[in-house]
Design an enzyme around this catalytic site. Structure first.
Site, short mmCIF file in Angstrom:
data_model
loop_
_atom_site.label_atom_id
_atom_site.label_comp_id
_atom_site.label_asym_id
_atom_site.label_seq_id
_atom_site.Cartn_x
_atom_site.Cartn_y
_atom_site.Cartn_z
N HIS A 267 0.83 -1.21 0.00
CA HIS A 267 0.00 0.00 0.00
C HIS A 267 0.87 1.27 0.00
O HIS A 267 0.73 2.12 -0.88
CB HIS A 267 -0.92 -0.01 1.24
CG HIS A 267 -1.75 1.23 1.39
ND1 HIS A 267 -3.05 1.32 0.98
CD2 HIS A 267 -1.45 2.44 1.91
CE1 HIS A 267 -3.53 2.53 1.24
NE2 HIS A 267 -2.57 3.24 1.81
N GLU A 268 1.75 1.37 0.97
CA GLU A 268 2.59 2.57 1.07
C GLU A 268 3.53 2.66 -0.14
O GLU A 268 3.80 3.74 -0.65
CB GLU A 268 3.39 2.57 2.38
CG GLU A 268 2.55 2.46 3.66
CD GLU A 268 1.49 3.54 3.83
OE1 GLU A 268 1.63 4.61 3.20
OE2 GLU A 268 0.51 3.30 4.57
N HIS A 271 1.76 4.46 -2.89
CA HIS A 271 1.88 5.92 -2.76
C HIS A 271 3.23 6.40 -3.29
O HIS A 271 3.32 7.40 -4.00
CB HIS A 271 1.83 6.32 -1.27
CG HIS A 271 0.46 6.34 -0.66
ND1 HIS A 271 -0.54 7.16 -1.12
CD2 HIS A 271 -0.06 5.67 0.40
CE1 HIS A 271 -1.62 6.99 -0.36
NE2 HIS A 271 -1.36 6.08 0.56
N GLU A 297 -4.91 7.75 -2.64
CA GLU A 297 -5.40 6.46 -2.13
C GLU A 297 -5.86 5.55 -3.27
O GLU A 297 -5.84 4.33 -3.14
CB GLU A 297 -6.51 6.66 -1.10
CG GLU A 297 -6.07 7.37 0.18
CD GLU A 297 -4.92 6.69 0.92
OE1 GLU A 297 -4.75 5.46 0.76
OE2 GLU A 297 -4.19 7.39 1.63
#
Lengths: 502, 502
Positions: A267-268, A271, A297
């Site tokens: 997830h990170e 980003h 997101e």
């Protein structure tokens, strides 16, 4: 003082460089505070941060800067798209700050510093009431800052939504969340009545050094450039964008929950990959800062779910996990692994929750923060209201506030209006996924481990235009369609009916 | 504008707070750069750092600040000792900066940023010539900055010595180093002719996680307050003092050289314990920044050698090492361990060198940097001159520049004049040790593991007055004697004649 086009460009460059330098320094100070700084220095670091932020704010309130912003905004149509957009942002920010004094801004910075420390402390003790007095002040301050603005919005919360997701408001989001609720709750019901997959191995102990190797692998595999980024650990994983070539991912290791790290990193990392692939000329203008949270997101959750929980991706995950972990998962078949990772089960912690129930976690936060900012409910007893909603929507109830209202960092930093971004991101992502599939063989790229192909498509069609568009325009530009929840609900239905055979 | 006493105190407080906040932020940015920041962002971070340092410098050059400094200095005798000392420092700094423009200061900051990156790169490749062009600029800039000052000193290098160790100059240090040479070289000769202790186990492999546990233990054991400090890793261990309650130690782990970490942690921990025990009221005035480097190295090397290599301390080290490392050192007796740790053997790397030959490493650096700054030699071929001196004094020769001239970070940051501090610190420390032994049973305290007793004595007699005294006054105040090398040479002679039986 009137300025000509060249003078405006010169000032623009000066202030962009200035902002880049200072925001780099402030970001690193913040990052350090959230990763390794000793607790004993909290007061000193809050004070230092509040001072530098105030000094920065004073520049934004200076005659020279304001004159430039007004001139640039007035003459914006003489400039290219990127500059025009920057000038609009800068003007909006100037308007937002008109009635905020440097003293108030300092007070707010100090409060948010204290809020973070008090939250951490209360979270450790699992007791919201330890944090409530400070949290009340955070909410009061947020409302005060809204009141000082030139309010052209229907509600206080609408104004914050406009900060985070220009073009959105409560009416739109109420409808959005009600569609999600109607789409998702029936699927959850069906799953609860189905046979459950094996999940014991999800809590097998995996030594941290092995998990660290997994993180390294995943970041590289997904396309994170380690020469221009860092991976650190923290209590609550986040990604920071201190500078164009310094983008930072954090994770948290739990001995008995190895997937937590895996999906934090994916997830990170999403980003970060987004941040690392913004065109340089837009970054240099500081437009990277204006990518909305839902746009961000969209990508992080795209990597986490549409990529990271896809069967073909999990195939690589399974192999790599076994390669790194030796015998730990020797009794787990690929099919069990895939199904376990995609388990859908009402739970308490948002960041650990599954792809299906995730938006219900967001819905709860949306309902609470909207009422809080609009002054309809108070911070007192908010933990109980939180627990009540979890019981009502998901049928689970926190044993303490650490796994309840204190679990997330967002409100601590007064980021009210951020949470909807996650749900919007999920829905934007489903539309982007369908569009991508028209252009490339997505499943095959995953099976081939060719994440580069996917990244390049995103870079070309999605990342490159994000700094230039509001979210709805962005989605339309990418997919040719107006925003809707249809693709997202269809995706969930299809995926989970297959997994749970209903 | 004339100021009265209260106005001066008010300005003093304002600027002390301001300096504390900004130096905290700058320290953290630097610390981050030297520990985890990605290489790809070097240019951006150098630029950001140069800007904030220039902005700080501009404040120091402002009329308001300069007026305060002049007034405070003029009226310094109306204030208490601590304020008086601060005003003297601030005035000295003001004089030093008179002819330096913010533009030159910016240029210097950028150059030092680049110097650090280029050094790291050259060090990795082991090739001084890759770094020499930048290094030449660093030396030129240092000489230029000296020339811009109001030179009341006999040589360029004397001026830098006055920055680092007020009261010292080349004449004093030439005598000091010649006494060390005369005292130490004969001991080395005798040792070379003696039976050598066992040393194979010093390169036994110790997994990093075990070494990390050792670091944690040592910091706590010695009295480092982990609530107000941090341990990180870096290429070249150092200690930072970002803020009163945030003092940072770094180390470097080598798989096959476990004592490297141990003595880095003890040494850097010594710096940190010193920093953590400065009286608050002196810290608040920023006087902690004016402790000289030799005062600091006195304490770090006191912990490293007088404590850390003492037989009774090594006893705890031996037990803890075995407890943590399991069977790794099962074939090593305590006596072998103690002797191995105290081995005296000419070597190439200063930070890994033993207690006896250490000062010879410093002597070489002193001779080179003195000539370099005084313009007697150039940076070209300096690596060969370095190697030649190692051969001459220690009989060893670097295979490449990583283990030669590129090993230390100091010159990279233009810290010419720092190296003598280590040797002075050794000699100061021996005098302090003898004084301490009059008051407490040092060896028994170590055997009891009562490091608190030693720390408290140091805190009371040594740390508390350091910010208020120049080094020579400091030693006199602690020991009642004038500085001499006698205690140090006696200590070395006694220790090594016993160890090597000559």
């Amino acid at each position: 003082m009137t300025m000509n086009k060249n003078e405006i460009l010169e000032k623009c460059k000066y202030y962009c460089d200035w902002k880049q330098d200072y925001s780099y320094i402030v970001s690193i100070f913040n990052f350090d505070k959230e990763t390794i700084a000793p607790r004993g220095a909290n007061e000193e670091s809050d004070k230092a941060l509040a001072r530098i932020q105030q000094d920065i704010f004073k520049v934004l309130k200076s005659d020279d800067y304001i004159n430039y912003v007004k001139e640039a905004y007035e003459k914006r149509n003489e400039f290219d798209e990127a500059h025009r957009r920057l000038f609009e942002f800068q003007y909006k920010e100037y308007i937002r700050n008109i009635n905020i004094s440097p003293e108030l801004q300092y007070e707010n910075s100090l409060l948010l510093g204290k809020s973070y420390s008090d939250w951490l402390n209360a979270k450790e003790k699992g007791d919201y009431n330890l944090y409530e007095p400070t949290f009340r002040k955070v909410v009061e301050m947020s409302r005060k800052l809204i009141e000082l603005r030139d309010n052209k919005f229907a509600t206080y919360y609408d104004m914050l939504l406009d900060d985070f997701e220009p073009g959105n408001n409560e009416v739109i989001l109420d409808k959005f969340f009600s569609e999600l609720k109607e789409g998702i709750l029936p699927i959850i019901k069906k799953i609860n009545a189905s046979k459950q997959p094996r999940k014991d191995f999800l809590s097998y102990e995996v030594p941290i050094p092995l998990q660290e190797r997994m993180s390294e692998f995943l970041l590289k595999f997904n396309g994170f450039d380690t020469n221009c980024g860092v991976l650190s650990t923290t209590e609550h994983p986040f990604t920071d964008f201190p500078s164009e070539h310094d983008i930072r991912v954090t994770t948290h290791y739990y001995l008995d929950m190895f997937t937590s790290n895996i999906y934090s990193v994916i997830h990170e990392g999403g980003h970060a990959i987004f941040g690392q692939n913004i065109p340089h000329e837009l970054f240099a203008l500081g437009l990277g800062d204006f990518i909305t949270s839902a746009e961000h997101e969209t990508i992080s959750r795209f990597y986490e779910n549409y990529i990271g929980r896809n069967k073909n991706y999990v195939y690589h995950l399974y192999n790599k996990t076994n390669e790194i972990c030796g015998d730990i998962f020797k009794d787990v078949s690929f099919d069990e692994f895939y199904k376990g990772i995609n388990i859908a089960e009402p739970s308490l912690i948002r960041t650990e929750s599954d792809e299906l129930t995730y938006c219900i976690h967001i819905l709860i936060r949306y309902e609470l923060e909207k009422d809080l900012i609009n002054g309809k409910i108070s911070t007192q007893g908010l933990n109980l209201e939180w627990n009540r909603k979890y019981k009502e929507y998901l049928g689970v109830e926190p044993k303490n506030d650490s796994e309840g209202i204190l679990q997330d960092v967002h409100w601590t930093g007064a980021a009210f209006g951020y949470f909807p971004s996650y749900a919007l991101g999920n829905a934007y992502g489903a539309m982007i996924l369908n569009k991508m599939k028209e252009d490339i063989d997505f499943d095959k790229a995953l099976l081939d481990g060719d994440l580069e192909k996917i990244k390049n498509w995103l870079k070309d069609k999605v990342f490159s235009i994000a700094p230039l568009k509001d979210p709805n325009e962005w989605i339309k530009a990418i997919t040719g369609k107006d925003f809707s929840t249809k693709d997202y609900i269809n995706y969930l239905h299809e995926k989970f009916s297959k997994l749970y055979k209903f």
